[in-house]
Design a protein around this motif. Structure first.
Motif, PDB file in Angstrom:
ATOM      1  N   MET A  54       0.835  -1.034   0.015  1.00 20.34           N
ATOM      2  CA  MET A  54      -0.038  -0.033   0.216  1.00 20.34           C
ATOM      3  C   MET A  54       1.048   1.229   0.068  1.00 20.34           C
ATOM      4  O   MET A  54       1.664   1.395   0.705  1.00 20.34           O
ATOM      5  CB  MET A  54      -0.663   0.111   1.024  1.00 20.34           C
ATOM      6  N   PRO A  55       0.718   2.247  -0.926  1.00 21.26           N
ATOM      7  CA  PRO A  55       1.348   3.342  -0.961  1.00 21.26           C
ATOM      8  C   PRO A  55       1.170   4.340   0.386  1.00 21.26           C
ATOM      9  O   PRO A  55       0.275   4.076   1.082  1.00 21.26           O
ATOM     10  CB  PRO A  55       0.791   4.179  -2.083  1.00 21.26           C
ATOM     11  N   ASP A  56       2.172   5.271   0.724  1.00 22.45           N
ATOM     12  CA  ASP A  56       2.265   5.802   2.061  1.00 22.45           C
ATOM     13  C   ASP A  56       1.012   7.230   1.456  1.00 22.45           C
ATOM     14  O   ASP A  56       0.880   7.400   0.391  1.00 22.45           O
ATOM     15  CB  ASP A  56       3.525   6.577   2.108  1.00 22.45           C
ATOM     16  N   ALA A  57       0.643   7.600   2.494  1.00 21.60           N
ATOM     17  CA  ALA A  57      -0.524   8.671   2.387  1.00 21.60           C
ATOM     18  C   ALA A  57       0.205   9.728   2.088  1.00 21.60           C
ATOM     19  O   ALA A  57       1.525  10.143   2.850  1.00 21.60           O
ATOM     20  CB  ALA A  57      -1.136   8.698   3.714  1.00 21.60           C
ATOM     21  N   VAL A  58      -0.186  10.585   1.369  1.00 22.32           N
ATOM     22  CA  VAL A  58       0.279  11.962   1.053  1.00 22.32           C
ATOM     23  C   VAL A  58      -0.259  12.928   1.850  1.00 22.32           C
ATOM     24  O   VAL A  58      -1.593  12.970   2.208  1.00 22.32           O
ATOM     25  CB  VAL A  58      -0.220  12.313  -0.574  1.00 22.32           C
ATOM     26  N   VAL A  59       0.557  13.857   2.426  1.00 23.48           N
ATOM     27  CA  VAL A  59       0.239  14.882   3.217  1.00 23.48           C
ATOM     28  C   VAL A  59       0.427  16.317   2.669  1.00 23.48           C
ATOM     29  O   VAL A  59       1.182  16.324   1.664  1.00 23.48           O
ATOM     30  CB  VAL A  59       0.867  14.986   4.624  1.00 23.48           C
ATOM     31  N   THR A  60      -0.309  17.224   2.994  1.00 22.35           N
ATOM     32  CA  THR A  60      -0.297  18.667   2.362  1.00 22.35           C
ATOM     33  C   THR A  60      -0.016  19.308   3.793  1.00 22.35           C
ATOM     34  O   THR A  60      -0.801  19.712   4.487  1.00 22.35           O
ATOM     35  CB  THR A  60      -1.289  19.120   1.647  1.00 22.35           C
ATOM     36  N   ILE A  61       1.005  20.258   3.598  1.00 16.24           N
ATOM     37  CA  ILE A  61       1.687  21.310   4.523  1.00 16.24           C
ATOM     38  C   ILE A  61       1.546  22.873   3.871  1.00 16.24           C
ATOM     39  O   ILE A  61       2.184  22.942   2.874  1.00 16.24           O
ATOM     40  CB  ILE A  61       3.031  20.803   4.966  1.00 16.24           C
ATOM     41  N   GLU A  62       0.770  23.618   4.792  1.00 16.85           N
ATOM     42  CA  GLU A  62       0.829  25.147   4.359  1.00 16.85           C
ATOM     43  C   GLU A  62       1.242  25.719   5.390  1.00 16.85           C
ATOM     44  O   GLU A  62       0.977  25.598   6.646  1.00 16.85           O
ATOM     45  CB  GLU A  62      -0.601  25.390   3.885  1.00 16.85           C
ATOM     46  N   GLY A  63       2.474  26.551   5.188  1.00 15.23           N
ATOM     47  CA  GLY A  63       2.956  27.435   6.343  1.00 15.23           C
ATOM     48  C   GLY A  63       3.958  28.296   5.645  1.00 15.23           C
ATOM     49  O   GLY A  63       4.301  28.639   4.473  1.00 15.23           O
ATOM     50  N   GLY A  64       4.730  28.811   6.622  1.00 12.97           N
ATOM     51  CA  GLY A  64       5.767  29.732   6.487  1.00 12.97           C
ATOM     52  C   GLY A  64       7.190  29.314   6.259  1.00 12.97           C
ATOM     53  O   GLY A  64       7.613  28.207   7.083  1.00 12.97           O
ATOM     54  N   VAL A  65       8.112  29.739   5.463  1.00 13.64           N
ATOM     55  CA  VAL A  65       9.620  29.412   5.512  1.00 13.64           C
ATOM     56  C   VAL A  65      10.394  30.293   6.436  1.00 13.64           C
ATOM     57  O   VAL A  65      10.664  31.474   6.125  1.00 13.64           O
ATOM     58  CB  VAL A  65      10.013  29.525   3.838  1.00 13.64           C
ATOM     59  N   PRO A  66      11.082  29.475   7.508  1.00 19.47           N
ATOM     60  CA  PRO A  66      11.631  30.536   8.382  1.00 19.47           C
ATOM     61  C   PRO A  66      12.973  30.613   7.810  1.00 19.47           C
ATOM     62  O   PRO A  66      13.879  31.819   8.588  1.00 19.47           O
ATOM     63  CB  PRO A  66      11.972  29.481   9.569  1.00 19.47           C
ATOM     64  N   TRP A  67      13.539  30.000   6.924  1.00 18.80           N
ATOM     65  CA  TRP A  67      15.168  30.418   6.357  1.00 18.80           C
ATOM     66  C   TRP A  67      15.150  29.885   5.039  1.00 18.80           C
ATOM     67  O   TRP A  67      14.251  29.113   4.605  1.00 18.80           O
ATOM     68  CB  TRP A  67      16.317  29.922   7.326  1.00 18.80           C
ATOM     69  N   ASP A  68      16.249  30.297   4.365  1.00 17.10           N
ATOM     70  CA  ASP A  68      16.329  29.882   2.889  1.00 17.10           C
ATOM     71  C   ASP A  68      16.687  28.367   2.795  1.00 17.10           C
ATOM     72  O   ASP A  68      17.188  27.703   3.438  1.00 17.10           O
ATOM     73  CB  ASP A  68      17.425  30.702   2.198  1.00 17.10           C
ATOM     74  N   PRO A  69      16.171  27.789   1.516  1.00 13.20           N
ATOM     75  CA  PRO A  69      16.654  26.154   1.421  1.00 13.20           C
ATOM     76  C   PRO A  69      17.909  25.952   1.346  1.00 13.20           C
ATOM     77  O   PRO A  69      18.650  27.068   1.080  1.00 13.20           O
ATOM     78  CB  PRO A  69      15.660  25.918   0.115  1.00 13.20           C
ATOM     79  N   ARG A  70      18.160  24.943   1.545  1.00 13.44           N
ATOM     80  CA  ARG A  70      19.561  24.507   1.404  1.00 13.44           C
ATOM     81  C   ARG A  70      19.885  23.282   0.226  1.00 13.44           C
ATOM     82  O   ARG A  70      18.995  22.592   0.183  1.00 13.44           O
ATOM     83  CB  ARG A  70      20.172  23.823   3.025  1.00 13.44           C
ATOM     84  N   TYR A  71      20.588  23.355  -0.460  1.00 12.21           N
ATOM     85  CA  TYR A  71      20.857  22.479  -1.591  1.00 12.21           C
ATOM     86  C   TYR A  71      22.422  21.755  -1.226  1.00 12.21           C
ATOM     87  O   TYR A  71      23.324  22.396  -1.012  1.00 12.21           O
ATOM     88  CB  TYR A  71      20.918  23.129  -2.840  1.00 12.21           C
ATOM     89  N   SER A  72      22.308  20.464  -1.784  1.00 12.15           N
ATOM     90  CA  SER A  72      23.632  19.929  -1.760  1.00 12.15           C
ATOM     91  C   SER A  72      23.376  18.390  -2.656  1.00 12.15           C
ATOM     92  O   SER A  72      22.351  18.433  -3.406  1.00 12.15           O
ATOM     93  CB  SER A  72      23.776  19.501  -0.366  1.00 12.15           C
ATOM     94  N   ALA A  73      24.379  17.911  -2.480  1.00  9.78           N
ATOM     95  CA  ALA A  73      24.317  16.464  -3.306  1.00  9.78           C
ATOM     96  C   ALA A  73      25.037  15.335  -2.330  1.00  9.78           C
ATOM     97  O   ALA A  73      25.783  15.563  -1.464  1.00  9.78           O
ATOM     98  CB  ALA A  73      24.942  16.453  -4.784  1.00  9.78           C
ATOM     99  N   THR A  74      24.647  14.177  -2.451  1.00 12.53           N
ATOM    100  CA  THR A  74      25.184  13.226  -1.809  1.00 12.53           C
ATOM    101  C   THR A  74      26.563  12.635  -2.482  1.00 12.53           C
ATOM    102  O   THR A  74      26.793  13.282  -3.503  1.00 12.53           O
ATOM    103  CB  THR A  74      24.207  11.737  -1.886  1.00 12.53           C
TER     104      THR A  74
END
Length: 157
Positions: free
Chosen positions: A1-21
């Protein structure tokens, strides 16, 4: 059974972080704060709950995050699946939850000033769109013709 999808609505407290493995897989991380509050009799608001969502965007979803690039203070809607929950106590004794989300969709809301003036579509479009995809809000007719497929786009939730 697939995982349930959630929806989150809110504010961003700081800029996103980008990286690579180590093997080169791109990953982006975006924190989203959401909660409930109620108005106080004397004015202002009382915070009832606050939850921090640590949203991780992998591979092509990283590209979506990078293309839309919500900044500190942005209001967003994120979809994904819950990977885990942690409970923390701050230095001042307040408890809050941190929910880890494997994110697959993102929509950045326009700034409040733009929403009040009825200006334009959200920055960069919305859920799961590729970088070069058409942009605009729900219900916008394609250029040069009548709406297709029933006259509106259903949101993915």
């Amino acid at each position: 059974m697939p995982d349930a999808v959630v929806t989150i609505e809110g504010g961003v407290p700081w800029d996103p972080r980008y990286s690579a493995t180590q093997n080169g897989t791109s990953v982006g991380n975006l924190a989203v704060l959401a909660g409930r509050s109620r108005p106080l009799d004397g004015g202002g608001w009382e915070e009832i709950t606050k939850t921090q969502y640590e949203c991780t965007f992998w591979r092509e979803h990283h590209d979506l995050l990078a293309a839309l690039h919500p900044e500190k203070g942005s209001q967003v809607i994120v979809t994904g699946t819950v990977e885990g929950v942690d409970k923390f106590t701050t230095r001042d004794g307040n408890e809050f939850l941190s929910v880890k989300v494997n994110a697959t969709g993102l929509k950045v809301k326009p700034p409040k000033e733009q929403r009040r003036q009825g200006g334009g579509a959200p920055q960069g479009g919305g859920y799961g769109q590729a970088q070069g995809a058409p942009q605009g809000g729900y219900g916008n007719a394609p250029q040069g013709g009548a709406p297709q497929g029933g006259g509106y786009d259903d949101p993915p939730f």
